[in-house]
Every structure is written in C-alpha cells, then in structure tokens.
Design an enzyme around this catalytic site. Structure first.
Site, PDB file in Angstrom:
ATOM      1  N   GLU A  47      42.766 -18.908 -59.894  1.00 21.60           N
ATOM      2  CA  GLU A  47      42.778 -19.721 -61.032  1.00 21.60           C
ATOM      3  C   GLU A  47      43.121 -21.203 -60.764  1.00 21.60           C
ATOM      4  O   GLU A  47      44.125 -21.534 -60.215  1.00 21.60           O
ATOM      5  CB  GLU A  47      43.871 -19.127 -62.010  1.00 21.60           C
ATOM      6  CG  GLU A  47      44.200 -20.050 -63.306  1.00 21.60           C
ATOM      7  CD  GLU A  47      42.891 -20.407 -64.049  1.00 21.60           C
ATOM      8  OE1 GLU A  47      42.064 -19.409 -64.586  1.00 21.60           O
ATOM      9  OE2 GLU A  47      42.487 -21.536 -64.190  1.00 21.60           O
ATOM     10  N   CYS A  78      34.355 -19.691 -56.141  1.00 18.74           N
ATOM     11  CA  CYS A  78      34.754 -19.843 -57.305  1.00 18.74           C
ATOM     12  C   CYS A  78      35.884 -20.729 -57.675  1.00 18.74           C
ATOM     13  O   CYS A  78      35.461 -21.882 -57.920  1.00 18.74           O
ATOM     14  CB  CYS A  78      35.242 -18.211 -57.805  1.00 18.74           C
ATOM     15  SG  CYS A  78      35.079 -17.931 -59.590  1.00 18.74           S
ATOM     16  N   HIS A 172      32.279 -14.551 -55.702  1.00 22.19           N
ATOM     17  CA  HIS A 172      33.284 -13.850 -54.667  1.00 22.19           C
ATOM     18  C   HIS A 172      32.741 -13.272 -53.591  1.00 22.19           C
ATOM     19  O   HIS A 172      32.454 -12.069 -53.432  1.00 22.19           O
ATOM     20  CB  HIS A 172      34.256 -13.076 -55.373  1.00 22.19           C
ATOM     21  CG  HIS A 172      35.153 -13.907 -56.384  1.00 22.19           C
ATOM     22  ND1 HIS A 172      36.594 -13.788 -55.829  1.00 22.19           N
ATOM     23  CD2 HIS A 172      35.038 -14.261 -57.665  1.00 22.19           C
ATOM     24  CE1 HIS A 172      37.116 -14.454 -57.014  1.00 22.19           C
ATOM     25  NE2 HIS A 172      36.360 -14.666 -57.962  1.00 22.19           N
ATOM     26  N   GLU A 174      33.919 -12.645 -50.871  1.00 25.09           N
ATOM     27  CA  GLU A 174      35.206 -11.959 -50.086  1.00 25.09           C
ATOM     28  C   GLU A 174      35.209 -10.413 -50.883  1.00 25.09           C
ATOM     29  O   GLU A 174      35.921  -9.582 -50.286  1.00 25.09           O
ATOM     30  CB  GLU A 174      36.494 -12.607 -49.987  1.00 25.09           C
ATOM     31  CG  GLU A 174      37.367 -12.576 -51.441  1.00 25.09           C
ATOM     32  CD  GLU A 174      36.776 -13.303 -52.443  1.00 25.09           C
ATOM     33  OE1 GLU A 174      35.720 -13.826 -52.484  1.00 25.09           O
ATOM     34  OE2 GLU A 174      37.365 -13.334 -53.541  1.00 25.09           O
TER      35      GLU A 174
HETATM   36  N1  GLN Z   1      37.816 -19.281 -64.119  1.00 25.45           N
HETATM   37  C1  GLN Z   1      38.666 -19.591 -63.026  1.00 25.45           C
HETATM   38  C2  GLN Z   1      39.297 -21.043 -63.009  1.00 25.45           C
HETATM   39  O1  GLN Z   1      39.046 -21.765 -63.669  1.00 25.45           O
HETATM   40  C3  GLN Z   1      38.046 -19.205 -61.765  1.00 25.45           C
HETATM   41  C4  GLN Z   1      37.737 -17.774 -61.497  1.00 25.45           C
HETATM   42  C5  GLN Z   1      37.754 -17.085 -60.242  1.00 25.45           C
HETATM   43  O2  GLN Z   1      37.906 -17.767 -59.404  1.00 25.45           O
HETATM   44  N2  GLN Z   1      37.170 -16.060 -60.285  1.00 25.45           N
HETATM   45  O3  GLN Z   1      39.676 -21.342 -61.828  1.00 25.45           O
END
Ligand code: GLN
Length: 199
Positions: A47, A78, A172, A174
C-alpha cells in the site's frame, strides 16, 4: 552484489525468495543504515500510502532519494511503481514519490480488489513463453515521458517501464516462481545505459 528489499510493509518476503533463487544476497531495508552495503533496491507492492508514511517516519525517504539521485538501480513493483514515479493521480495528498521515472500513474486505476486480473505478457528483453502478470489493485500508467522505455503493455496501457537504472512493473512479479523480470532488472544494472535491442 548485494540487493536490498524495502521491508516496511507489503510483499517484500517473496522478493527476497526470488533473489535467493537467483543466488543474489538479499537484505531487508528498514532504516537508513541498511542502505550502506547494498548496490540496488527493490520496492515491493503493498500500500503506497502506508509505505510513504513509514518512509517518512523512518528517515528512509531522504536516504533512498539520495541513493537514487546518485544512480542506484531500483525496481518498483505495483505500490513500488507508485513510489518511484514522477506524478500520482488519485493518491493521498500527503503521499510522496521519488520522481525517479518520468511517468504519471493513477492509483487503483483499474478499480478495486474485484477488478484485479491476470494477463500473459510479451516483454521486451524477456525471452521464452509469455510472462504471467498478476495485477492486484494495480496502478494505471497514464503518461510516459520521452526517454522512458515501455517494455510491455496490456489493453494499451504500459505495464513494464524503464528509464536508465529504474524499472517498474504495475503487477507483482514476485507472486510467481518466474524470475525472468528480476533477472532482466539485475542484468540491466550491469549497464543501465545499454539499449534493450542489444541486450
Ligand atoms: N493500490 C495499492 C496502492 O495504492 C497498490 C496495490 C499493490 O501494490 N498491489 O499502493
């Protein structure tokens, strides 16, 4: 070569597993001193708003920013892509990014958890069968400045980008045992200026 994985929140453990499979010594990065003996850094998914807050509190933001400015190779996946980009749309007003790759991303741009999806990708520089990308509340790359290479796209949106020593994926890598993207990043760190056409 020792690789750091930012370990404040998110999917850092699986990146360390990938490094392990590739026989690259990996290390959790939680405070500024942890950066001293690493040559490159992975910023995992998770996040981005939480990671940004923890980067501020730990004093790591400035320390990483300095290393990035000095040319340290960084791979963001991400949430890590959100933290590395130049402009974030739909972010929290107080969330920070390093501005290390000149792209604009929209947080949760595909929608929420229910709009998470998987896609097979052809990625420049990755040989063999398509790469299976897992997108979880992924950001959408909405703008790419000249000088940023787009290595793969899905539905017309870039999902793997690279600018010099900085590489991002909006999915992702990983979460599968397919280490070809980590390999691509590690290979490029040998010579960040090298064109992929000759890689
Ligand atoms: N939506 C997430 C964010 O704002 C990212 C999601 C993720 O890393 N799978 O950081």
């Amino acid at each position: 070569m020792k690789a750091g994985v930012l370990a404040l929140q998110g999917a850092y453990g699986l990146h360390l597993d990938a490094l392990d499979r590739l026989r690259i010594p990996g290390k959790e990065v939680r405070k500024a001193g942890d950066l001293d003996d690493i040559e490159l850094l992975i910023i995992p998914g998770g996040e981005s708003t939480t990671i940004s807050m923890l980067l501020d509190r730990s004093g790591l933001f400035e320390a990483i920013d300095e290393r990035i400015s000095a040319g340290m190779p960084v791979f963001g996946t991400c949430a890590g892509a959100i933290l590395l980009c130049s402009r974030v749309r739909d972010g929290r007003p107080d969330q920070r990014s390093f501005g290390a790759i000149d792209i604009t991303v929209r947080r949760n741009g595909y929608g929420g958890q229910l709009q998470s999806f998987e896609a097979d990708l052809d990625i420049d520089g990755v040989k063999g069968p398509p790469y299976h990308g897992i997108f979880i509340r992924a950001p959408v790359v909405e703008q790419v400045a000249p000088g940023v290479e787009v290595l793969a796209s899905v539905r017309g949106d870039p999902v793997v980008c690279r600018q010099g020593p900085v590489m991002i994926t909006t999915f992702h890598p990983e979460l599968t045992d397919d280490d070809r993207l980590h390999q691509l990043f590690l290979r490029q760190t040998d010579d960040p200026g090298r064109s992929l056409a000759t890689a």
